[in-house]
Every structure is written in C-alpha cells, then in structure tokens.
Design an enzyme around this catalytic site. Structure first.
Site, PDB file in Angstrom:
ATOM      1  N   SER A   1      34.833  44.571  37.542  1.00  0.00           N
ATOM      2  CA  SER A   1      33.992  43.640  36.785  1.00  0.00           C
ATOM      3  C   SER A   1      32.622  43.572  37.436  1.00  0.00           C
ATOM      4  O   SER A   1      32.499  43.661  38.663  1.00  0.00           O
ATOM      5  CB  SER A   1      34.603  42.240  36.778  1.00  0.00           C
ATOM      6  OG  SER A   1      33.683  41.332  36.188  1.00  0.00           O
TER       7      SER A   1
ATOM      8  N   TYR B   1      38.688  35.489  41.089  1.00  0.00           N
ATOM      9  CA  TYR B   1      38.485  36.696  40.263  1.00  0.00           C
ATOM     10  C   TYR B   1      37.472  37.633  40.927  1.00  0.00           C
ATOM     11  O   TYR B   1      37.693  38.848  41.020  1.00  0.00           O
ATOM     12  CB  TYR B   1      38.001  36.237  38.886  1.00  0.00           C
ATOM     13  CG  TYR B   1      37.843  37.315  37.849  1.00  0.00           C
ATOM     14  CD1 TYR B   1      38.945  37.852  37.188  1.00  0.00           C
ATOM     15  CD2 TYR B   1      36.569  37.780  37.506  1.00  0.00           C
ATOM     16  CE1 TYR B   1      38.793  38.823  36.213  1.00  0.00           C
ATOM     17  CE2 TYR B   1      36.403  38.749  36.531  1.00  0.00           C
ATOM     18  CZ  TYR B   1      37.513  39.270  35.888  1.00  0.00           C
ATOM     19  OH  TYR B   1      37.358  40.232  34.922  1.00  0.00           O
TER      20      TYR B   1
HETATM   21  P1  NAP Z   1      42.770  40.411  27.691  1.00  0.00           P
HETATM   22  O1  NAP Z   1      42.266  40.612  26.307  1.00  0.00           O
HETATM   23  O2  NAP Z   1      43.109  39.056  28.168  1.00  0.00           O
HETATM   24  O3  NAP Z   1      44.036  41.383  27.893  1.00  0.00           O
HETATM   25  C1  NAP Z   1      44.714  41.400  29.118  1.00  0.00           C
HETATM   26  C2  NAP Z   1      45.763  42.480  29.101  1.00  0.00           C
HETATM   27  O4  NAP Z   1      46.410  42.513  30.396  1.00  0.00           O
HETATM   28  C3  NAP Z   1      46.870  42.248  28.082  1.00  0.00           C
HETATM   29  O5  NAP Z   1      47.277  43.497  27.577  1.00  0.00           O
HETATM   30  C4  NAP Z   1      47.988  41.625  28.914  1.00  0.00           C
HETATM   31  O6  NAP Z   1      49.283  41.877  28.376  1.00  0.00           O
HETATM   32  C5  NAP Z   1      47.833  42.384  30.218  1.00  0.00           C
HETATM   33  N1  NAP Z   1      48.381  41.642  31.376  1.00  0.00           N
HETATM   34  C6  NAP Z   1      47.895  40.519  31.956  1.00  0.00           C
HETATM   35  N2  NAP Z   1      48.664  40.166  33.002  1.00  0.00           N
HETATM   36  C7  NAP Z   1      49.673  41.081  33.078  1.00  0.00           C
HETATM   37  C8  NAP Z   1      50.792  41.257  33.937  1.00  0.00           C
HETATM   38  N3  NAP Z   1      51.040  40.410  34.956  1.00  0.00           N
HETATM   39  N4  NAP Z   1      51.611  42.303  33.725  1.00  0.00           N
HETATM   40  C9  NAP Z   1      51.381  43.169  32.699  1.00  0.00           C
HETATM   41  N5  NAP Z   1      50.331  43.060  31.854  1.00  0.00           N
HETATM   42  C10 NAP Z   1      49.486  42.024  32.034  1.00  0.00           C
HETATM   43  O7  NAP Z   1      41.722  40.978  28.777  1.00  0.00           O
HETATM   44  P2  NAP Z   1      40.456  41.946  28.632  1.00  0.00           P
HETATM   45  O8  NAP Z   1      39.259  41.113  28.417  1.00  0.00           O
HETATM   46  O9  NAP Z   1      40.766  43.065  27.714  1.00  0.00           O
HETATM   47  O10 NAP Z   1      40.358  42.475  30.145  1.00  0.00           O
HETATM   48  C11 NAP Z   1      40.908  43.708  30.548  1.00  0.00           C
HETATM   49  C12 NAP Z   1      40.380  44.027  31.941  1.00  0.00           C
HETATM   50  O11 NAP Z   1      38.950  44.044  31.923  1.00  0.00           O
HETATM   51  C13 NAP Z   1      40.775  42.998  33.004  1.00  0.00           C
HETATM   52  O12 NAP Z   1      41.028  43.648  34.221  1.00  0.00           O
HETATM   53  C14 NAP Z   1      39.522  42.147  33.120  1.00  0.00           C
HETATM   54  O13 NAP Z   1      39.444  41.523  34.376  1.00  0.00           O
HETATM   55  C15 NAP Z   1      38.449  43.184  32.918  1.00  0.00           C
HETATM   56  N6  NAP Z   1      37.157  42.635  32.506  1.00  0.00           N
HETATM   57  C16 NAP Z   1      37.037  41.979  31.324  1.00  0.00           C
HETATM   58  C17 NAP Z   1      35.777  41.477  30.960  1.00  0.00           C
HETATM   59  C18 NAP Z   1      35.544  40.768  29.677  1.00  0.00           C
HETATM   60  O14 NAP Z   1      34.405  40.277  29.482  1.00  0.00           O
HETATM   61  N7  NAP Z   1      36.495  40.672  28.781  1.00  0.00           N
HETATM   62  C19 NAP Z   1      34.686  41.635  31.834  1.00  0.00           C
HETATM   63  C20 NAP Z   1      34.878  42.303  33.023  1.00  0.00           C
HETATM   64  C21 NAP Z   1      36.120  42.801  33.344  1.00  0.00           C
HETATM   65  P3  NAP Z   1      49.999  40.828  27.342  1.00  0.00           P
HETATM   66  O15 NAP Z   1      49.323  41.023  26.013  1.00  0.00           O
HETATM   67  O16 NAP Z   1      51.416  41.254  27.331  1.00  0.00           O
HETATM   68  O17 NAP Z   1      49.762  39.455  27.896  1.00  0.00           O
END
Ligand code: NAP
Length: 249
Positions: free
Chosen positions: A143, A156
C-alpha cells in the site's frame, strides 16, 4: 481471451472481491489458470462464474491466510492439478482502523497477522516449487501508506511497510533461482475496503490525488500482470506505487 499468459499457473489470494477479483479475472482473460483463495468457497462463486464464462480454468480454495496450512494446501492442490506454480499474488488483506491511543493490541495483531504474516505464509509456500522450476513471479500487494504513513492506521501501515522490506529481502535471496519478488502498492482504490469511508473523508482523499479520481481495481490488475508476464522478467525487489499521484503530496 488473449494468449499472453497461456498455461501459466497463478495463485491469487483474496480473489472474491475488489482488487484480487480484478487480478484473477485479468489473468484468466490473458490465458492463465488461476487458483483463487478466499475465506469461503461461496464467496468465490462470482469470480469463478466469470472465468468459466470466458472459457478459463480455475481452482477455488477456501481458508484463512493467517494459517500456514492454508497456504500449503493451496500450493499442494496446484501442484497436484497443474504440476506447479508459476506465480503468486498475495493480495488478501484487511483494515482495522483506530487512532494510536485507542488501538488495542488485538487490533494491531490481527492486521499484522493477516496482511504481513498471511503474505509470508504464501510467499514461503510457493518458494519450494518455484525453486525446483528455477522460475517464478511473486507480487505482494502492499500500500502507498506503507511508504507515507496514515493517521488511524498504525497497524496497517506497519504491516505494509514490513511487507515492502520482506519483498526486497526475498528478491535478493531468490534472484539467482530465477524468481522475481515485487510489491504493487495501490493508492486509494474503490473497493469494499474503502467503501466504508464517510463521504467527507473520501472527498478529502480525492483532492490529494494528482489524477483527481480514485483508482479502480482494474488499474491495479494491469501493472500486476505486467510484473507476472513476459515483459516484467527483469524487474525485482521493487515497490511500484500505483496511486494516481497520491504520494506526490
Ligand atoms: P476487499 O475488497 O476488502 O477484499 C479483501 C479480500 O481479502 C477478500 O477477497 C477477502 O475474502 C480476502 N481476505 C481477507 N482476510 C482474509 C483471510 N484471513 N483469509 C483469506 N482471505 C481473506 O479489499 P481490497 O480493497 O480489494 O484490498 C486488496 C488488497 O489491496 C489488500 O491487501 C489491501 O490492503 C490492498 N490495498 C487496498 C487499497 C484500497 O484502496 N482498496 C489500497 C492499498 C492497498 P472474503 O471475501 O472471503 O472475505
């Protein structure tokens, strides 16, 4: 479907929603076989149906990434079904925001266990088959706040900054075996994770982005495929900020 990644075998954690789903679909769209992981098989149905509709091949896996056995089971399933693992995208992650003074040790631990330790378990699990193949590509989803910091996210930001260091160290260890390890560090991307933000905070964030808009999961999928594909073979140990200029200040 294009043939850019034909018959390549990739493991994507957190493929049920948001960034992981976009990455899984994009890889399949370019001919790859995708092993997808989320907390339950039901959560993966939508991504699986979309891959089936484009004529792709996938392997759904359910489990908690904080358990090293989950990572081992996914890698073993891929080796059994497809004979190996060409790439990993360690994407699954969570937030649990609070100001430092109010953050509980449990809140801190859970985010580190998931975002850092969970990625470590998968990185370690793919290393053996990749070393055997003398080839492999790893992308850890970090991130931008792992480099800049962010109020309300000491847990985080600590986990993501550590992930960046883990990638650089692994790149040094594994380079001679033909394995690249990089981080894609998104900025503010529209997913369930950021959907919880109040509208005022969301607008304040957008004003800081040079390109003037939040990113889409597809903005992250393209650069991830570049690092996993034929054009990304000489890039390793890098943290690629994909943030529309958010980190420029
Ligand atoms: P999201 O929409 O909340 O999706 C999270 C995903 O992770 C879901 O598929 C969830 O599965 C899975 N997950 C969470 N905890 C888990 C666990 N303990 N075991 C197995 N699966 C798990 O998140 P996102 O925004 O797409 O983020 C994805 C990545 O990008 C993360 O690492 C986040 O930190 C990073 N990121 C996001 C942003 C942003 O602005 N969105 C910015 C920087 C970095 P379930 O559906 O089964 O719960």
């Amino acid at each position: 479907m294009t043939k850019e990644l034909k018959d390549q075998r990739f493991l994507v954690t957190g493929a049920s929603r948001g960034i992981g789903k976009a990455i899984a679909l994009d890889l399949a769209q370019h001919g790859a076989k995708v092993c997808m992981l989320a907390t339950s098989l039901g959560n993966l149905e939508e991504t699986g149906a979309a891959i089936s509709a484009m004529g792709g091949e996938f392997l759904p896996m359910a489990g908690d990434i904080t358990d090293p056995a989950t990572a081992q089971a996914a890698v073993s399933a891929m080796v059994e079904a497809w004979g190996g693992v060409d790439g990993l995208v360690a994407n699954a992650g969570i937030t649990s925001d609070n100001l430092l003074l109010r953050m509980t040790p449990e809140q801190f631990q859970k985010v580190v266990d998931t975002n850092l330790n969970g990625s470590f378990h998968f990185l370690k699990a793919v290393t053996k088959p990749m070393m055997r193949q003398k080839a492999g590509r790893v992308v850890l989803i970090g991130s931008v706040v792992g480099t800049t910091g962010n109020p309300g996210q000491v847990n985080y930001c600590a986990a993501k900054a550590a992930l960046h260091g883990m990638a650089r160290s692994a790149a040094l260890e594994l380079g001679s075996r033909g394995i690249t390890v990089n981080v894609v560090a998104p900025g503010f991307i529209q997913t369930d994770m950021t959907g919880e933000l109040p509208e005022q905070a969301r607008q304040a964030m957008i004003t800081k982005i040079a390109l003037g808009r939040p990113g889409n999961p597809e903005d992250i999928a393209g650069i991830t495929r570049f690092l996993l594909g034929p054009s990304g073979g000489y890039v390793t140990g890098q943290v690629m900020l994909v943030d529309g200029g958010l980190s420029l200040g």
